[in-house]
Design an enzyme around this catalytic site. Sequence first.
Site, PDB file in Angstrom:
ATOM      1  N   GLY A  45      41.380  41.093  45.261  1.00  0.00           N
ATOM      2  CA  GLY A  45      41.750  39.194  46.105  1.00  0.00           C
ATOM      3  C   GLY A  45      41.003  38.661  46.328  1.00  0.00           C
ATOM      4  O   GLY A  45      41.326  37.276  46.747  1.00  0.00           O
ATOM      5  N   ASN A  50      38.370  37.108  44.910  1.00  0.00           N
ATOM      6  CA  ASN A  50      37.804  36.461  44.487  1.00  0.00           C
ATOM      7  C   ASN A  50      39.064  34.927  44.188  1.00  0.00           C
ATOM      8  O   ASN A  50      38.596  34.497  45.135  1.00  0.00           O
ATOM      9  CB  ASN A  50      37.926  36.833  42.529  1.00  0.00           C
ATOM     10  CG  ASN A  50      36.445  36.806  42.800  1.00  0.00           C
ATOM     11  OD1 ASN A  50      35.420  36.658  43.096  1.00  0.00           O
ATOM     12  ND2 ASN A  50      36.437  38.840  42.070  1.00  0.00           N
ATOM     13  N   LYS A  88      47.832  45.177  27.832  1.00  0.00           N
ATOM     14  CA  LYS A  88      47.691  44.192  27.797  1.00  0.00           C
ATOM     15  C   LYS A  88      48.973  43.057  28.223  1.00  0.00           C
ATOM     16  O   LYS A  88      49.910  43.719  28.812  1.00  0.00           O
ATOM     17  CB  LYS A  88      47.660  43.863  26.194  1.00  0.00           C
ATOM     18  CG  LYS A  88      48.687  44.517  25.603  1.00  0.00           C
ATOM     19  CD  LYS A  88      48.426  44.400  23.612  1.00  0.00           C
ATOM     20  CE  LYS A  88      49.873  45.144  23.269  1.00  0.00           C
ATOM     21  NZ  LYS A  88      49.778  44.931  21.836  1.00  0.00           N
ATOM     22  N   MET A 103      43.659  43.083  35.000  1.00  0.00           N
ATOM     23  CA  MET A 103      42.897  44.206  34.724  1.00  0.00           C
ATOM     24  C   MET A 103      43.743  44.206  33.207  1.00  0.00           C
ATOM     25  O   MET A 103      44.530  45.610  33.059  1.00  0.00           O
ATOM     26  CB  MET A 103      42.945  45.835  35.577  1.00  0.00           C
ATOM     27  CG  MET A 103      41.952  45.171  36.919  1.00  0.00           C
ATOM     28  SD  MET A 103      40.493  44.334  36.386  1.00  0.00           S
ATOM     29  CE  MET A 103      39.516  45.954  36.164  1.00  0.00           C
ATOM     30  N   ARG A 104      44.218  43.170  33.014  1.00  0.00           N
ATOM     31  CA  ARG A 104      45.160  43.204  30.915  1.00  0.00           C
ATOM     32  C   ARG A 104      44.319  42.386  30.743  1.00  0.00           C
ATOM     33  O   ARG A 104      44.027  41.209  31.183  1.00  0.00           O
ATOM     34  CB  ARG A 104      46.307  43.214  32.106  1.00  0.00           C
ATOM     35  CG  ARG A 104      47.499  43.241  31.355  1.00  0.00           C
ATOM     36  CD  ARG A 104      48.644  43.590  32.206  1.00  0.00           C
ATOM     37  NE  ARG A 104      48.779  43.909  32.674  1.00  0.00           N
ATOM     38  CZ  ARG A 104      50.456  45.129  32.474  1.00  0.00           C
ATOM     39  NH1 ARG A 104      50.383  45.247  30.644  1.00  0.00           N
ATOM     40  NH2 ARG A 104      50.178  46.355  32.881  1.00  0.00           N
ATOM     41  N   ASN A 120      37.982  33.663  33.219  1.00  0.00           N
ATOM     42  CA  ASN A 120      38.085  35.206  34.017  1.00  0.00           C
ATOM     43  C   ASN A 120      36.772  35.174  34.766  1.00  0.00           C
ATOM     44  O   ASN A 120      35.451  34.862  34.054  1.00  0.00           O
ATOM     45  CB  ASN A 120      38.001  35.901  32.776  1.00  0.00           C
ATOM     46  CG  ASN A 120      38.023  37.735  32.947  1.00  0.00           C
ATOM     47  OD1 ASN A 120      38.923  37.430  34.542  1.00  0.00           O
ATOM     48  ND2 ASN A 120      37.169  38.765  32.127  1.00  0.00           N
ATOM     49  N   HIS A 143      33.548  38.416  35.039  1.00  0.00           N
ATOM     50  CA  HIS A 143      33.739  39.901  34.624  1.00  0.00           C
ATOM     51  C   HIS A 143      32.198  40.266  35.750  1.00  0.00           C
ATOM     52  O   HIS A 143      31.437  39.759  35.063  1.00  0.00           O
ATOM     53  CB  HIS A 143      33.672  39.931  33.086  1.00  0.00           C
ATOM     54  CG  HIS A 143      33.641  41.000  33.329  1.00  0.00           C
ATOM     55  ND1 HIS A 143      34.223  41.856  32.571  1.00  0.00           N
ATOM     56  CD2 HIS A 143      32.022  41.755  32.351  1.00  0.00           C
ATOM     57  CE1 HIS A 143      33.725  43.127  32.139  1.00  0.00           C
ATOM     58  NE2 HIS A 143      32.110  43.127  32.307  1.00  0.00           N
TER      59      HIS A 143
HETATM   60  C1  GAR Z   1      35.766  42.246  40.399  1.00  0.00           C
HETATM   61  O1  GAR Z   1      34.254  42.101  40.955  1.00  0.00           O
HETATM   62  C2  GAR Z   1      36.192  41.339  39.241  1.00  0.00           C
HETATM   63  O2  GAR Z   1      34.604  41.358  38.748  1.00  0.00           O
HETATM   64  C3  GAR Z   1      36.263  42.681  38.689  1.00  0.00           C
HETATM   65  O3  GAR Z   1      37.941  42.799  39.461  1.00  0.00           O
HETATM   66  C4  GAR Z   1      37.496  43.373  40.434  1.00  0.00           C
HETATM   67  C5  GAR Z   1      38.387  42.360  41.567  1.00  0.00           C
HETATM   68  O4  GAR Z   1      37.397  42.281  42.329  1.00  0.00           O
HETATM   69  N1  GAR Z   1      37.025  42.633  37.669  1.00  0.00           N
HETATM   70  C6  GAR Z   1      37.027  43.002  36.350  1.00  0.00           C
HETATM   71  O5  GAR Z   1      36.412  44.248  36.484  1.00  0.00           O
HETATM   72  C7  GAR Z   1      37.629  42.128  34.691  1.00  0.00           C
HETATM   73  N2  GAR Z   1      37.278  43.172  34.026  1.00  0.00           N
HETATM   74  P1  GAR Z   1      39.212  41.136  43.290  1.00  0.00           P
HETATM   75  O6  GAR Z   1      40.237  41.456  43.331  1.00  0.00           O
HETATM   76  O7  GAR Z   1      38.768  41.686  44.787  1.00  0.00           O
HETATM   77  O8  GAR Z   1      39.221  40.213  42.744  1.00  0.00           O
END
Ligand code: GAR
Length: 208
Positions: free
Chosen positions: A14, A16, A67, A94-95, A111, A113
């Site tokens: 979390g 982000n 999904k 992650m879905r 999203n 990435h």
């Molecule tokens: C982040 O690095 C995000 O870019 C990635 O998961 C991490 C989550 O971090 N997302 C993906 O790979 C989506 N395909 P967080 O839980 O600390 O925000």
Amino acid sequence: MSTLPIGVLGSGSGTNMQSIQDAIDRGELDAKIVCVIADVPDAKILDRARRHGIPADYLDPAPFKTKLEGPAEDRYIAHLRAHGAEVVVLAGFMRIVKPKLLAAFPNRVLNIHPALLPAFPGVAAWKQALDYGAKVAGVTVHFVDAGTDTGPIIVQRAVPVLDDDTPESLHARIQVEEHVAYPEALRLLAAGRLRIEGRRVLVAPETT
Ligand code: GAR
């Protein structure tokens, strides 16, 4: 513009979501995180959200593993609506989200990435970049469409790949930029400055 009500979906730590809340707290983003939903019962994102007084719930994503579809998708949509979310922010969710949720929030699902799309879609993108031998990696914030990591790009930020990088060190460098990129993309959205034209997202100049 009025304050943008955001619903956040996550599976992990979390950071982000935290960067978005921090931008709101600093007065840089006119938005409110109205709810956080995790598809993992003990995801750290839930505790982080609760520390900020944000309603945070685990919602069972069954029966699928990769999904969100069927009754679970309906539950997520209903929960987001019940909390008044108008924008859905995938923050380490992650879905794959499916057309019903996208239709419920048209052009309002974002999203993040951890790669410079269209390079390295899918899982562990930072490791894909390192293994491939890329010299530049980075992060993309994009609108979500029916594909996987294919929607119109809002913001990208690049980082160098260093000779002594490990997957962990590269991911950490990318995450520093993620925490700038997501609040920036949402600031543009909240200010009504984004317009989608085909594959391109055009950014209107700031008005004072
Ligand atoms: C982040 O690095 C995000 O870019 C990635 O998961 C991490 C989550 O971090 N997302 C993906 O790979 C989506 N395909 P967080 O839980 O600390 O925000």
